[in-house]
Scaffold this active site. Sequence first.
Site, PDB file in Angstrom:
ATOM      1  N   GLY A 186       0.820  -1.226   0.000  1.00  0.00           N
ATOM      2  CA  GLY A 186       0.000   0.000   0.000  1.00  0.00           C
ATOM      3  C   GLY A 186       0.843   1.260   0.000  1.00  0.00           C
ATOM      4  N   GLY A 187       2.060   1.153  -0.537  1.00  0.00           N
ATOM      5  CA  GLY A 187       2.984   2.288  -0.500  1.00  0.00           C
ATOM      6  C   GLY A 187       2.646   3.415  -1.461  1.00  0.00           C
ATOM      7  CB  ALA A 188       0.882   3.784  -4.595  1.00  0.00           C
ATOM      8  N   GLY A 189      -0.330   4.710  -1.385  1.00  0.00           N
ATOM      9  CA  GLY A 189      -1.432   5.402  -0.711  1.00  0.00           C
ATOM     10  C   GLY A 189      -0.906   6.537   0.158  1.00  0.00           C
ATOM     11  CG  PHE A 190      -2.696   9.757   3.476  1.00  0.00           C
ATOM     12  CD1 PHE A 190      -1.912  10.897   3.334  1.00  0.00           C
ATOM     13  CD2 PHE A 190      -3.421   9.592   4.663  1.00  0.00           C
ATOM     14  CE1 PHE A 190      -1.835  11.840   4.349  1.00  0.00           C
ATOM     15  CE2 PHE A 190      -3.358  10.534   5.667  1.00  0.00           C
ATOM     16  CZ  PHE A 190      -2.560  11.647   5.521  1.00  0.00           C
ATOM     17  CB  ILE A 191      -0.438   5.983   5.957  1.00  0.00           C
ATOM     18  CG1 ILE A 191      -1.636   6.803   6.465  1.00  0.00           C
ATOM     19  CG2 ILE A 191       0.542   5.716   7.103  1.00  0.00           C
ATOM     20  CD1 ILE A 191      -2.504   6.089   7.498  1.00  0.00           C
ATOM     21  N   GLY A 192       1.234   4.965   3.406  1.00  0.00           N
ATOM     22  CA  GLY A 192       2.343   4.155   2.892  1.00  0.00           C
ATOM     23  C   GLY A 192       3.395   5.009   2.204  1.00  0.00           C
ATOM     24  CB  THR A 221      -8.331   1.954  11.921  1.00  0.00           C
ATOM     25  OG1 THR A 221      -9.213   2.956  12.379  1.00  0.00           O
ATOM     26  CG2 THR A 221      -9.156   0.703  11.653  1.00  0.00           C
ATOM     27  CG  ASP A 222      -9.174   5.361  16.102  1.00  0.00           C
ATOM     28  OD1 ASP A 222      -9.603   5.172  14.944  1.00  0.00           O
ATOM     29  OD2 ASP A 222      -9.120   6.498  16.631  1.00  0.00           O
ATOM     30  CD  GLU A 223     -12.703   4.430  11.289  1.00  0.00           C
ATOM     31  OE1 GLU A 223     -13.711   3.911  10.820  1.00  0.00           O
ATOM     32  OE2 GLU A 223     -12.052   5.320  10.711  1.00  0.00           O
ATOM     33  CE1 TYR A 244     -10.512   0.762   6.680  1.00  0.00           C
ATOM     34  CE2 TYR A 244     -11.364   2.053   8.514  1.00  0.00           C
ATOM     35  CZ  TYR A 244     -10.293   1.592   7.766  1.00  0.00           C
ATOM     36  OH  TYR A 244      -9.010   1.954   8.108  1.00  0.00           O
ATOM     37  CE  LYS A 248      -6.959  -1.822   8.638  1.00  0.00           C
ATOM     38  NZ  LYS A 248      -5.787  -1.990   7.738  1.00  0.00           N
TER      39      LYS A 248
END
Length: 346
Positions: free
Chosen positions: A7-13, A130-132, A155, A159
């Site tokens: 997932g390195g092309a995403g926001f956090i990755g 996630t905390d969710e 979601y 997770k």
Amino acid sequence: MKLLVTGGAGFIGSAFIREAIPLGHKILNLDSLTYASCLSNLIPVDNHKNYSFKKIDIKDRKSVNKLVELFCPDAIIHLAAETHVDRSIDSPIDFIETNILGTYNLLEAAYSFWVKKKRPSNFRFLHVSTDEVFGSLGKDGFFTEDSKYSPRSPYSASKASSDHLVRAWGDTYDLPILVTNCSNNYGPYQFPEKLIPLVIMNAINNKDIPIYGDGKNIRDWLHVTDHVKALILVLELGEIGSTYNIGGNNELENIQIIKKLCNILDQKIPREDPYSNQIKFVSDRPGHDMRYAIDFSKISNDLGWQPKINIDKGLEETVLWYLNNNEWLENLKSRDGIGKRLGNNS
Ligand SMILES: NC(=O)c1ccc[n+]([C@@H]2O[C@H](COP(=O)([O-])OP(=O)(O)OC[C@H]3O[C@@H](n4cnc5c(N)ncnc54)[C@H](O)[C@@H]3O)[C@@H](O)[C@H]2O)c1
């Protein structure tokens, strides 16, 4: 270390890779390039000799196995996921397949590689969650690492399932795993279906700024740079089998954060009408959790991590980043669902 980042092309990755390359790590980015990805997030590092990319779907077990064996990672940092709650309400299947089955494929690949290499004690499988998964808090209290799992959206349920699978591979097969659960991230390069970039994009394009329900849902905002620094620490120093909660100590109602963003825009690109005039309350998302807040004393006491970025400064820098990178936003505009709040179908 040789790190396989999913997932390195995403926001956090991509933020993780931009942080880890200058530290000397060698990184292979595995990403299937879904609608939420953006390879240009990696322009700052993509010519570096220690960076490489492979387009692979974690649903494809054979390719994942092959890649892990070829790359021989010292650690796998697993961030690839379907991540937008609204989309999970409209179409849960991708969340089940990627977040649950994809994680299973990766665990199997990691385990068979680890066994073949004679179980190196320094190998790590770091699962980013996630905390969710903990559900919704009332007015008081915080999520700790011991909080009960109580996911309420497709979601967060997907997770939660993946967290359980990762822990099971640790307990049952002794795979050296680590799990982190963090709060809502913000910062540059976030896909503009998530609250903060969506607000900025709609505000500057003179569109409605949609807000669910009465706007009083509370999230604990964490700057993505603080988050990826925490992930690197957990990777280097975390105790095998442990979970670490990562939060920003920045609880804000959604309406408060939207007003902060509008105020910043009023200062940076002033116009006659304040941007807050564009705020439009829309019917609430089903199963919308009321409050998330993280107790991050474990990572703070054990690993010495604290969030460093002040929310007002972080938000101002984030707004400026989007204003200065309009081309990045424009390139994503044609993608489905941008600028809308989804998940209103029931
Ligand atoms: N953004 C947040 O606020 C937040 C908060 C807590 C936890 N997380 C978790 O952090 C991780 C990263 O989140 P993000 O915000 O960067 O997500 P994102 O949606 O920006 O990026 C996800 C990346 O995963 C890739 N991906 C999706 N399905 C894939 C598949 N089947 N095979 C290979 N790659 C695939 C996408 O192409 C994309 O590049 C996720 O696991 C998410 O659950 C995010």
